[in-house]
Design an enzyme around this catalytic site. Structure first.
Site: not given
Ligand code: ATP
Ligand code: MG
Length: 447
Positions: A73, A75, A150
């Site tokens: 997706d 964001d 993160d």
């Molecule tokens: P996925 O492809 O699994 O969705 P993602 O990195 O997009 O991986 P999300 O959980 O959708 O993971 O989180 C979106 C964004 O928010 C991450 O890319 C990161 O920048 C931030 N984020 C998510 N969880 C945390 C955390 N626990 N601490 C700090 N930043 C976080």
């Molecule tokens: Mg994501």
């Protein structure tokens, strides 16, 4: 009008300011064109920018595009407050109480739009007694927003209008070298949020990125902090991990880093039994394949598989103690589920389906009379059959049984009748009935 003008000026100045502090990577270097962004996400960034705000695609989507993967997706991060975003888009709603963000709706697509946030400083931060952040909900600027993310690879901001990437933590270079690196001091960042340790494992397995040495080093010392994370959040993360399409890789990593102890106690039990481990790994592998083929998977099926050898062991114990098979299976299921409930809190909503899958297993053994026909018409037959195939593949039951059901399902009525085995359980049942013994439906005696 004046507000719009001010915002435009503010937007521009914010951009200038960041330009001084971060690397801006031009399109000709990274090669991600705005065509790679979903049309709904583009409408959101364009809409916000036209209203004078800054707006970027951020996080996993930018990372995935750079890795030539299909983003799940898109964001958006912006300097507009949730109310301001809400005012720009007619079809949008503010969600979340603690951390408010806006869902902007375009057709089928929902675009999650969040306002830049900053990490609250340690003096003012609300943390628990172990240093875990309980609140990180203050608005901030883009640079602060990058610092609270993160991993460096997750802190890249893509502006679809200029097709530039804003990079505050050398995430672009890390992605190019296949390195997953936590932002800031790893010890502090894991203390703030221990779930980041699991994210490190999941993302590195899923993306095929190597964990940078100082990112991985403190994990073995700090893993116990996972014990303070609310169960619901842990379960959420475990589900993401198991349903990532790379569960086998994740579990191997968790194990290598000793992260499964206490976190997934069921794996401790299962991984110590040779047959159990094989079964779990097969279940995870088949889930991975399904996810990668974009087929649906049910968490209940996966949990049922993870706990099956536990159920088998307890079931056997109760049968050896003289309990009848069906009754013993019921007791075993309850015992295993209650134990799980106390340790890892698998929500009770999965119990019913897990039990169905388990209870149907012994019924595959019964291949005489009307029983196979009744089993075929069970709503969970297909899932239970897939479960049976895993049991065959792991060597727990004879593969002939799986083959028999494979043929029986698709056979003509005549062939089905031919295939039936002598109905011995039926005879036993009738005999018992005659002798006044009340039997339960779905007998477990083997044919
Ligand atoms: P996925 O492809 O699994 O969705 P993602 O990195 O997009 O991986 P999300 O959980 O959708 O993971 O989180 C979106 C964004 O928010 C991450 O890319 C990161 O920048 C931030 N984020 C998510 N969880 C945390 C955390 N626990 N601490 C700090 N930043 C976080
Ligand atoms: Mg994501």
């Amino acid at each position: 009008m004046i507000r719009k003008l001010l915002k435009r000026v503010f937007g521009k100045s914010a951009r200038k300011r960041t330009e001084g502090k971060c690397h801006i990577i031009p399109f000709k270097v990274h090669g991600i064109s705005r065509d790679g962004i979903s049309s709904a996400a583009l409408k959101v960034t364009d809409g916000l920018q036209a209203a004078g705000y800054s707006a970027f695609v951020v996080g996993g989507a930018v990372r995935d595009l750079l890795l030539h993967r299909h983003p799940k997706d898109f964001d958006i991060a912006t300097n507009a407050t949730p109310e301001e975003v809400r005012r720009v888009f007619r079809r949008s709603r503010i969600i979340g109480r603690r951390f408010r963000l806006v869902h902007v709706l375009y057709g089928e697509e929902t675009v999650e739009t969040s306002t830049f946030r900053r990490m609250t400083g340690s003096t003012e931060a609300e943390t628990d007694e172990h240093g875990r952040l309980l609140r990180d909900n203050e608005f901030g600027d883009q640079e602060q927003d990058a610092a609270r993310r993160d991993f460096t690879a997750n802190a890249l901001y893509y502006d679809p209008s200029s097709q530039e990437i804003y990079d505050y933590h050398n995430g672009y270079a890390d992605i190019c070298s296949g390195i997953l690196r936590i932002i800031g001091d790893p010890v502090v960042r894991y203390r703030e949020d221990p779930v980041r340790m699991l994210r490190a494992v999941r993302l590195s397995a899923k993306l095929g990125m190597k964990l940078e040495p100082s990112t991985v080093a403190p994990i073995s010392q700090m893993k116990d902090l996972l014990g303070n994370v609310p169960q619901a959040r842990l379960l959420d993360e475990m589900l993401k991990l198991l349903l990532s399409g790379h569960a086998v890789g994740c579990i191997k990593k968790l194990r290598a880093m000793d992260l499964h102890h206490g976190l997934l106690p069921m794996l401790d039990v299962i991984l110590e039994q040779p047959l159990g481990e094989k079964f779990v790994m097969l279940a995870l592998h088949s889930t991975d394949l399904r996810i990668r083929a974009e087929k649906s998977v049910s968490p209940a099926f996966l949990f049922a598989a993870l706990l099956w050898h536990d159920v088998l062991a307890v079931w056997k114990m109760h049968q050896e103690a003289g309990e009848r098979p069906v009754a013993a299976l019921h007791v075993a299921m309850e015992e295993v589920l209650n134990r799980q409930q106390a340790r890892m809190a698998i929500p009770r909503r999965y119990d019913a389906v897990m039990k169905e899958l388990w209870l149907l297993q012994p019924r595959f053994e019964q291949r005489g009379g009307q029983r196979p026909f009744r089993l075929l018409s069970q709503p969970y037959f297909r899932a239970a059959y897939d479960f049976l195939l895993l049991r065959c593949e792991s060597g727990e039951v004879d593969s002939q049984l799986g083959l028999w059901w494979d043929e029986f399902q698709d056979a003509t009525e005549e062939r089905r009748v031919e295939m039936l085995l002598p109905d011995e359980t039926g005879k036993k049942r009738r005999r018992r009935r005659k002798s006044g013994v009340k039997m339960q439906a779905g007998l477990l005696e083997k044919t």
